[in-house]
Design an enzyme around this catalytic site. Structure first.
Site, PDB file in Angstrom:
ATOM      1  N   ASP A  66      -6.283 -27.307  15.438  1.00 33.54           N
ATOM      2  CA  ASP A  66      -7.743 -27.417  15.337  1.00 33.54           C
ATOM      3  C   ASP A  66      -8.200 -26.352  14.350  1.00 33.54           C
ATOM      4  O   ASP A  66      -8.287 -25.170  14.679  1.00 33.54           O
ATOM      5  CB  ASP A  66      -8.374 -27.196  16.709  1.00 33.54           C
ATOM      6  CG  ASP A  66      -9.882 -27.017  16.660  1.00 33.54           C
ATOM      7  OD1 ASP A  66     -10.481 -27.266  15.599  1.00 33.54           O
ATOM      8  OD2 ASP A  66     -10.462 -26.598  17.681  1.00 33.54           O
ATOM      9  N   GLU A 145       5.521  -2.289  -0.671  1.00 33.81           N
ATOM     10  CA  GLU A 145       5.868  -1.099   0.104  1.00 33.81           C
ATOM     11  C   GLU A 145       4.835  -0.972   1.236  1.00 33.81           C
ATOM     12  O   GLU A 145       3.755  -0.433   1.033  1.00 33.81           O
ATOM     13  CB  GLU A 145       5.854   0.145  -0.778  1.00 33.81           C
ATOM     14  CG  GLU A 145       6.794   0.063  -1.976  1.00 33.81           C
ATOM     15  CD  GLU A 145       6.627   1.236  -2.931  1.00 33.81           C
ATOM     16  OE1 GLU A 145       6.272   2.347  -2.461  1.00 33.81           O
ATOM     17  OE2 GLU A 145       6.832   1.046  -4.136  1.00 33.81           O
ATOM     18  N   GLU A 147       3.267   0.373   4.513  1.00 33.60           N
ATOM     19  CA  GLU A 147       3.202   1.520   5.427  1.00 33.60           C
ATOM     20  C   GLU A 147       2.466   1.114   6.698  1.00 33.60           C
ATOM     21  O   GLU A 147       1.617   0.216   6.685  1.00 33.60           O
ATOM     22  CB  GLU A 147       2.502   2.697   4.750  1.00 33.60           C
ATOM     23  CG  GLU A 147       3.231   3.196   3.521  1.00 33.60           C
ATOM     24  CD  GLU A 147       2.432   4.193   2.702  1.00 33.60           C
ATOM     25  OE1 GLU A 147       3.014   4.828   1.809  1.00 33.60           O
ATOM     26  OE2 GLU A 147       1.212   4.322   2.951  1.00 33.60           O
ATOM     27  N   GLU A 225       6.523   8.540   6.797  1.00 31.70           N
ATOM     28  CA  GLU A 225       5.600   8.737   5.685  1.00 31.70           C
ATOM     29  C   GLU A 225       4.797  10.036   5.855  1.00 31.70           C
ATOM     30  O   GLU A 225       5.017  10.804   6.779  1.00 31.70           O
ATOM     31  CB  GLU A 225       4.673   7.528   5.529  1.00 31.70           C
ATOM     32  CG  GLU A 225       5.066   6.605   4.377  1.00 31.70           C
ATOM     33  CD  GLU A 225       5.010   7.276   3.014  1.00 31.70           C
ATOM     34  OE1 GLU A 225       4.357   8.351   2.872  1.00 31.70           O
ATOM     35  OE2 GLU A 225       5.625   6.749   2.076  1.00 31.70           O
ATOM     36  N   GLU A 233       7.467   3.832   6.765  1.00 36.58           N
ATOM     37  CA  GLU A 233       7.607   2.843   5.702  1.00 36.58           C
ATOM     38  C   GLU A 233       9.021   2.290   5.735  1.00 36.58           C
ATOM     39  O   GLU A 233       9.988   3.039   5.882  1.00 36.58           O
ATOM     40  CB  GLU A 233       7.330   3.453   4.330  1.00 36.58           C
ATOM     41  CG  GLU A 233       7.500   2.462   3.179  1.00 36.58           C
ATOM     42  CD  GLU A 233       7.236   3.077   1.815  1.00 36.58           C
ATOM     43  OE1 GLU A 233       7.990   2.767   0.874  1.00 36.58           O
ATOM     44  OE2 GLU A 233       6.277   3.871   1.698  1.00 36.58           O
ATOM     45  N   HIS A 282       1.603  -0.587  -1.546  1.00 39.14           N
ATOM     46  CA  HIS A 282       1.849  -0.596  -2.983  1.00 39.14           C
ATOM     47  C   HIS A 282       2.620  -1.865  -3.339  1.00 39.14           C
ATOM     48  O   HIS A 282       3.613  -2.205  -2.681  1.00 39.14           O
ATOM     49  CB  HIS A 282       2.653   0.627  -3.410  1.00 39.14           C
ATOM     50  CG  HIS A 282       2.007   1.926  -3.050  1.00 39.14           C
ATOM     51  ND1 HIS A 282       2.677   3.124  -3.065  1.00 39.14           N
ATOM     52  CD2 HIS A 282       0.738   2.210  -2.652  1.00 39.14           C
ATOM     53  CE1 HIS A 282       1.863   4.095  -2.705  1.00 39.14           C
ATOM     54  NE2 HIS A 282       0.681   3.559  -2.443  1.00 39.14           N
ATOM     55  N   ARG A 353       0.991   9.815  -9.713  1.00 40.98           N
ATOM     56  CA  ARG A 353       0.564   9.015  -8.559  1.00 40.98           C
ATOM     57  C   ARG A 353      -0.933   9.088  -8.280  1.00 40.98           C
ATOM     58  O   ARG A 353      -1.402   8.543  -7.285  1.00 40.98           O
ATOM     59  CB  ARG A 353       1.368   9.432  -7.318  1.00 40.98           C
ATOM     60  CG  ARG A 353       2.794   8.896  -7.323  1.00 40.98           C
ATOM     61  CD  ARG A 353       3.618   9.440  -6.156  1.00 40.98           C
ATOM     62  NE  ARG A 353       4.831   8.671  -5.939  1.00 40.98           N
ATOM     63  CZ  ARG A 353       5.960   8.784  -6.649  1.00 40.98           C
ATOM     64  NH1 ARG A 353       5.995   9.645  -7.664  1.00 40.98           N
ATOM     65  NH2 ARG A 353       7.012   8.055  -6.373  1.00 40.98           N
ATOM     66  N   GLU A 375       3.563  -0.825 -10.610  1.00 44.10           N
ATOM     67  CA  GLU A 375       3.293  -0.578  -9.198  1.00 44.10           C
ATOM     68  C   GLU A 375       1.776  -0.456  -9.029  1.00 44.10           C
ATOM     69  O   GLU A 375       1.166   0.526  -9.483  1.00 44.10           O
ATOM     70  CB  GLU A 375       3.972   0.714  -8.733  1.00 44.10           C
ATOM     71  CG  GLU A 375       3.695   1.049  -7.271  1.00 44.10           C
ATOM     72  CD  GLU A 375       4.167   2.442  -6.888  1.00 44.10           C
ATOM     73  OE1 GLU A 375       4.952   2.555  -5.942  1.00 44.10           O
ATOM     74  OE2 GLU A 375       3.739   3.426  -7.541  1.00 44.10           O
ATOM     75  N   ARG A 377      -1.145   0.372  -6.796  1.00 47.01           N
ATOM     76  CA  ARG A 377      -1.164   1.259  -5.636  1.00 47.01           C
ATOM     77  C   ARG A 377      -2.396   1.102  -4.748  1.00 47.01           C
ATOM     78  O   ARG A 377      -2.492   1.745  -3.700  1.00 47.01           O
ATOM     79  CB  ARG A 377      -1.051   2.705  -6.114  1.00 47.01           C
ATOM     80  CG  ARG A 377       0.264   2.989  -6.818  1.00 47.01           C
ATOM     81  CD  ARG A 377       0.301   4.373  -7.470  1.00 47.01           C
ATOM     82  NE  ARG A 377       0.055   5.446  -6.523  1.00 47.01           N
ATOM     83  CZ  ARG A 377       0.956   5.954  -5.677  1.00 47.01           C
ATOM     84  NH1 ARG A 377       2.188   5.441  -5.658  1.00 47.01           N
ATOM     85  NH2 ARG A 377       0.651   6.946  -4.868  1.00 47.01           N
TER      86      ARG A 377
END
Length: 486
Positions: A66, A145, A147, A225, A233, A282, A353, A375, A377
Site C-alpha cells: 500500500d 564512508e 560513520e 571515530e 566507521e 563521505h 580536510r 571524495e 565530504r
C-alpha cells in the site's frame, strides 16, 4: 551474494532466479524478507513464507504494498504497488536462526503494468546509471564512508511537548559516564584509540563478518571515530552506483541489528552529541570508460585529469542545492559547523580536510590509477544513499557538460581564514539550515532533471519543509538556559 574483486572493486556475480530458488530449498529457508527503501531513506520490509514463493512472483512481482502508507510514495486514492525482488540481492540473515530467513531487495512498480514508481529510490539510482551511459561513460564507482554512533542506552521525552522535551545518552566510553571502563574518551579524542578505551572492537568485528560473509558487502577496515561515546566507521569497498547504495542500506540494517544483539543501540543521526564531532558519509566517486579511470592523469597536479576537474566543478557549483539531498534533516546542520571536522566551505583540495571536495593523495603512479577519485565530504548518514549518489553524479556530469572549472585548490586551513579572506578567494559556504538548503534546491534543480523527475524533487522539498517546520515551532531546551531570565 558472492563477489569477485577486480582492481580492489567488488564485482557482483549475478544469481539467476533459478539459483535463488535452489538456494532457498537447499539452505532450508523458511521465510523470505522482501526489503525496499522509501523516498526519504527508511528501510521497510514484508515477510512471506518461502514455501509459497514462486518463480512467477520473482518475475512479475508481489502485490504486497500500500504505497499511501509509505511516506513519500503515493496518495491514498491511487496506492496499489508491486514489489519485484532482485535475485542478485539474495542473502541469508544470520541472526534469524529459529526460522531461517533470507532477504531480497525489491524494486517498486505501479500495479496494472503502469511501470516503475518514479519515487522508488532504487529506480532513481538505476536511472542515474543508465543516464551516465548516454553521456558516453561505462560506469561510476562509489565508496561511501559511513560513520555512526553506538550507545549503551538512549532516553528521550518528546511525547509531552507542553511539559518540555529532553534526551539523555549513556555510553561507557563517554567522559560523563558513571559506569565507564576507567579509560574515558574526551570530546573529539576518539580517533583510533586502542583497547580498552575502544570498547566496540568485538562489535565491529562481528559487523564486518556479517557484511562480508553473509551479505557479500566487502569491508576491509574498521575503527573508532573522532567523537567520544561510541562513534565508529566501517569502510565499504567501492562498487557500481546502485550496488553501492544497496550495500549502504544493508550496512545500516546490519549495524542496527548487531547492536541490538550486543544490548546496545546504533544511530545514523548526524549530530547526537553536543560539542563533539558528528557523523558523516563521505562519498568517493570515479568515472570509468574503456576500462580506464578517466579521473586519472599522470601528467596533472595531484594526477587529477581535466575530466575530474570539470566533475569537481559541477559538484562545487551545485553544492548548496545538493545539501537538501545529501544533508536532509534539521539535525544535519548541527554537524555542518566550523570546528568539528565537518566541511562547511565550498572549495576543493588534496589532503586538506577543511575543503568540501578532497582528492586523496595516499598513493601515486599508474599502478594506483584505479584509486584516483573525488571524495565529497558533505553527505551524512541520515541521507538516502540512492539519492545521494544519483544527485552527486548529476552535479558532476553537469560540470562535465558545461566544462565547469572548480577554480584553484585551497591548500590552507579554511577554518582559520577570516570571512574577508574567504570572500577574496571566492570560497562559498554551505546552507546554515535545512530551510535554506531547500530554497537552494528550489532555485537550482535543473541539473537533477536528467535523472530525477520534478515530481520527486517536489516531494522531497515538501517532506523536508514539514520536518523543518516541526523543529522551528518548538523551543529548544538550551533556550531556557539562554533566555529564561530575559
Amino acid at each position: 551474494m558472492p563477489y569477485k574483486v577486480s582492481h580492489g572493486k567488488a564485482i557482483q556475480i549475478k544469481y539467476s532466479p533459478d539459483e535463488v530458488f535452489s538456494k532457498i530449498q537447499h539452505e532450508d529457508i523458511k521465510f523470505v524478507d522482501l526489503q525496499f527503501t522509501s523516498l526519504m531513506g527508511r528501510f521497510h520490509h514484508t515477510t512471506i513464507s518461502a514455501n509459497t514463493f514462486t518463480p512467477e512472483q520473482m518475475q512479475d512481482g508481489l502485490p504486497k504494498l500500500d504505497g499511501s502508507s509509505i511516506v513519500g510514495f503515493t496518495s491514498i486514492d491511487d496506492s496499489d504497488l508491486i514489489l519485484k525482488p532482485d535475485p542478485n540481492t539474495y542473502a541469508v540473515i544470520p541472526w534469524m536462526t529459529e526460522n531461517k530467513t533470507a532477504r531480497l531487495l525489491c524494486d517498486v512498480y505501479w500495479g496494472e503494468d503502469r511501470g516503475r514508481l518514479s519515487r522508488d529510490p532504487r529506480g532513481i539510482a538505476q536511472n542515474a546509471e543508465a543516464y551516465l551511459k548516454t553521456q558516453g561513460y561505462d560506469y561510476s564507482a562509489w565508496g561511501p564512508e559511513v560513520e555512526f554512533f553506538v550507545f549503551d542506552k538512549i532516553h528521550w521525552d518528546v511525547l509531552t511537548p507542553y511539559k518540555g522535551q529532553s534526551y539523555s545518552i549513556e555510553s561507557v566510553e563517554a567522559p560523563w559516564s558513571q559506569e565507564g571502563t576507567g579509560y574515558p574518551m574526551g570530546l573529539q579524542e576518539g580517533y583510533y584509540p586502542s583497547t580498552p578505551s575502544d570498547t566496540l572492537t568485538p562489535f565491529r568485528n562481528e559487523c564486518v563478518n556479517v557484511l562480508n560473509e553473509n551479505f557479500g558487502i566487502l569491508c576491509d577496515n574498521h575503527h573508532h571515530e573522532v567523537a567520544t561515546a561510541g562513534q565508529c566507521e566501517i569502510d565499504i569497498r567501492y562498487d557500481y552506483l546502485t550496488n553501492a547504495a544497496d550495500a549502504t542500506q544493508s550496512y545500516k540494517f546490519i549495524i542496527r541489528n548487531i547492536a541490538k544483539k550486543f544490548g546496545k543501540v546504533a544511530t545514523m543521526m548526524p549530530k547526537p552529541i553536543s560539542m563533539d564531532s558528528g557523523s558523516g558519509m563521505h562519498s568517493n566517486v570515479s568515472l570509468w570508460k574503456d576500462k580506464k579511470n578517466i579521473f586519472f592523469d599522470a601528467d596533472e597536479e595531484d594526477e587529477l585529469s581535466q575530466a575530474g576537474r570539470y566533475f569537481c566543478g559541477g559538484i562545487l557549483e551545485h553544492a548548496r542545492a545538493l545539501c537538501a539531498i545529501t544533508n536532509p534533516t534539521t539535525n544535519s546542520y548541527h554537524r555542518l559547523v566550523p570546528g568539528y571536522e565537518a566541511p562547511v566551505y565550498i572549495a576543493w583540495s588534496g589532503s586538506n580536510r577543511s575543503a568540501i571536495v578532497r582528492i586523496p593523495k595516499h598513493f601515486k603512479g599508474a599502478g594506483y590509477s584505479y584509486l584516483k577519485r573525488l571524495e565529497y565530504r558533505a553527505p551524512d548518514p541520515s541521507a538516502n544513499p540512492y539519492l545521494v549518489f544519483s544527485a552527486v553524479l548529476a552535479a558532476g556530469l553537469d560540470g562535465l557538460k558545461k566544462k565547469k572549472e572548480p577554480g584553484d585548490q585551497v591548500k590552507e586551513d579554511i577554518f582559520k581564514m577570516t570571512k574577508a579572506e574567504r570572500i577574496k578567494r571566492g570560497i562559498g559556504v554551505l546552507p546554515a539550515n535545512l530551510g535554506e538548503a531547500l530554497d537552494e534546491l528550489e532555485s537550482d534543480r535543473k541539473f537533477l532533471t536528467p535523472i530525477f523527475t520534478n515530481d520527486v524533487i517536489d516531494k522531497i522539498i515538501e517532506l523536508e519543509r514539514r520536518d523543518h517546520k516541526e523543529i522551528s515551532i518548538r523551543p529548544h531546551p538550551h533556550e531556557f538556559y539562554l533566555y529564561f531570565d530575559v
